[in-house]
Write a protein that holds these residues in place. Sequence first.
Motif, PDB file in Angstrom:
ATOM      1  N   ASP A   1      67.173  18.674  44.744  1.00  0.00           N
ATOM      2  CA  ASP A   1      66.507  19.938  44.468  1.00  0.00           C
ATOM      3  C   ASP A   1      67.542  21.043  44.358  1.00  0.00           C
ATOM      4  O   ASP A   1      68.735  20.835  44.551  1.00  0.00           O
ATOM      5  CB  ASP A   1      65.459  20.240  45.543  1.00  0.00           C
ATOM      6  CG  ASP A   1      66.071  20.757  46.835  1.00  0.00           C
ATOM      7  OD1 ASP A   1      65.303  21.194  47.716  1.00  0.00           O
ATOM      8  OD2 ASP A   1      67.313  20.721  46.994  1.00  0.00           O
ATOM      9  N   SER A   2      67.078  22.227  44.001  1.00  0.00           N
ATOM     10  CA  SER A   2      67.949  23.383  43.913  1.00  0.00           C
ATOM     11  C   SER A   2      68.003  24.066  45.278  1.00  0.00           C
ATOM     12  O   SER A   2      67.182  23.792  46.157  1.00  0.00           O
ATOM     13  CB  SER A   2      67.420  24.354  42.859  1.00  0.00           C
ATOM     14  OG  SER A   2      66.135  24.808  43.234  1.00  0.00           O
ATOM     15  N   GLY A   3      68.959  24.972  45.447  1.00  0.00           N
ATOM     16  CA  GLY A   3      69.106  25.656  46.719  1.00  0.00           C
ATOM     17  C   GLY A   3      67.848  26.375  47.162  1.00  0.00           C
ATOM     18  O   GLY A   3      67.519  26.434  48.334  1.00  0.00           O
TER      19      GLY A   3
ATOM     20  N   ILE B   1      76.294  18.267  43.685  1.00  0.00           N
ATOM     21  CA  ILE B   1      76.733  19.074  42.560  1.00  0.00           C
ATOM     22  C   ILE B   1      76.718  18.167  41.332  1.00  0.00           C
ATOM     23  O   ILE B   1      77.050  16.982  41.425  1.00  0.00           O
ATOM     24  CB  ILE B   1      78.141  19.660  42.807  1.00  0.00           C
ATOM     25  CG1 ILE B   1      78.529  20.609  41.689  1.00  0.00           C
ATOM     26  CG2 ILE B   1      79.175  18.567  42.996  1.00  0.00           C
ATOM     27  CD1 ILE B   1      79.779  21.415  41.987  1.00  0.00           C
ATOM     28  N   GLN B   2      76.284  18.723  40.219  1.00  0.00           N
ATOM     29  CA  GLN B   2      76.236  17.917  39.004  1.00  0.00           C
ATOM     30  C   GLN B   2      77.489  18.164  38.197  1.00  0.00           C
ATOM     31  O   GLN B   2      77.820  19.314  37.889  1.00  0.00           O
ATOM     32  CB  GLN B   2      74.997  18.256  38.165  1.00  0.00           C
ATOM     33  CG  GLN B   2      74.848  17.344  36.958  1.00  0.00           C
ATOM     34  CD  GLN B   2      73.452  17.365  36.362  1.00  0.00           C
ATOM     35  OE1 GLN B   2      72.535  17.959  36.929  1.00  0.00           O
ATOM     36  NE2 GLN B   2      73.282  16.704  35.251  1.00  0.00           N
ATOM     37  N   VAL B   3      78.199  17.099  37.886  1.00  0.00           N
ATOM     38  CA  VAL B   3      79.402  17.162  37.057  1.00  0.00           C
ATOM     39  C   VAL B   3      79.098  16.368  35.795  1.00  0.00           C
ATOM     40  O   VAL B   3      79.068  15.128  35.816  1.00  0.00           O
ATOM     41  CB  VAL B   3      80.624  16.581  37.799  1.00  0.00           C
ATOM     42  CG1 VAL B   3      81.867  16.671  36.907  1.00  0.00           C
ATOM     43  CG2 VAL B   3      80.849  17.294  39.119  1.00  0.00           C
ATOM     44  N   GLY B   4      78.861  17.088  34.703  1.00  0.00           N
ATOM     45  CA  GLY B   4      78.403  16.417  33.488  1.00  0.00           C
ATOM     46  C   GLY B   4      77.050  15.795  33.743  1.00  0.00           C
ATOM     47  O   GLY B   4      76.102  16.459  34.136  1.00  0.00           O
ATOM     48  N   THR B   5      76.962  14.498  33.555  1.00  0.00           N
ATOM     49  CA  THR B   5      75.697  13.801  33.786  1.00  0.00           C
ATOM     50  C   THR B   5      75.674  13.118  35.152  1.00  0.00           C
ATOM     51  O   THR B   5      74.725  12.407  35.474  1.00  0.00           O
ATOM     52  CB  THR B   5      75.466  12.742  32.694  1.00  0.00           C
ATOM     53  OG1 THR B   5      76.553  11.809  32.717  1.00  0.00           O
ATOM     54  CG2 THR B   5      75.380  13.391  31.317  1.00  0.00           C
ATOM     55  N   THR B   6      76.708  13.332  35.927  1.00  0.00           N
ATOM     56  CA  THR B   6      76.834  12.656  37.229  1.00  0.00           C
ATOM     57  C   THR B   6      76.512  13.608  38.363  1.00  0.00           C
ATOM     58  O   THR B   6      76.955  14.754  38.365  1.00  0.00           O
ATOM     59  CB  THR B   6      78.259  12.115  37.412  1.00  0.00           C
ATOM     60  OG1 THR B   6      78.567  11.227  36.346  1.00  0.00           O
ATOM     61  CG2 THR B   6      78.375  11.374  38.740  1.00  0.00           C
ATOM     62  N   VAL B   7      75.734  13.111  39.310  1.00  0.00           N
ATOM     63  CA  VAL B   7      75.440  13.868  40.527  1.00  0.00           C
ATOM     64  C   VAL B   7      76.381  13.376  41.619  1.00  0.00           C
ATOM     65  O   VAL B   7      76.405  12.183  41.930  1.00  0.00           O
ATOM     66  CB  VAL B   7      73.972  13.686  40.951  1.00  0.00           C
ATOM     67  CG1 VAL B   7      73.722  14.379  42.290  1.00  0.00           C
ATOM     68  CG2 VAL B   7      73.042  14.244  39.880  1.00  0.00           C
TER      69      VAL B   7
END
Length: 122
Positions: A51-53, A100-106
């Motif tokens: 989820d988001s913060g 944290i999402q880096v590109g398509t990777t969480v």
Amino acid sequence: QVQLVESGGGLVQAGGSLRLSCAVSGRTLRNYDMGWFRQAPGKERQTVARDSGSGGRTYYADPVKGRFTISRDNAKNTVYLQIDSLKPEDTAVYYCNAVIQVGTTVQEMWGWGQGTQVTVSS
């Protein structure tokens, strides 16, 4: 130093429900997106929900959509995972972490807690 303490797992029959909790200390929860992960025996750890913060946006892996619900109580610095309609394939150790999402990777941001075991019998 951040500490994650997961709880709420157990042995449950297929079709049952569990509510997992993740107590976070050492960080202010509202500043982070949070995720739940699971790792089954012999398999890699995978993200099942995040989820988001603010808790306003949620995302779920396809196998758990409609059955898992992530939520949080920022005042208690705690994240929850409601799991309904449990299936034997949900058997795994469940972990939480900031994400944290880096590109398509969480990716996880912190070290891991001890996790909580969920075992679903058929």
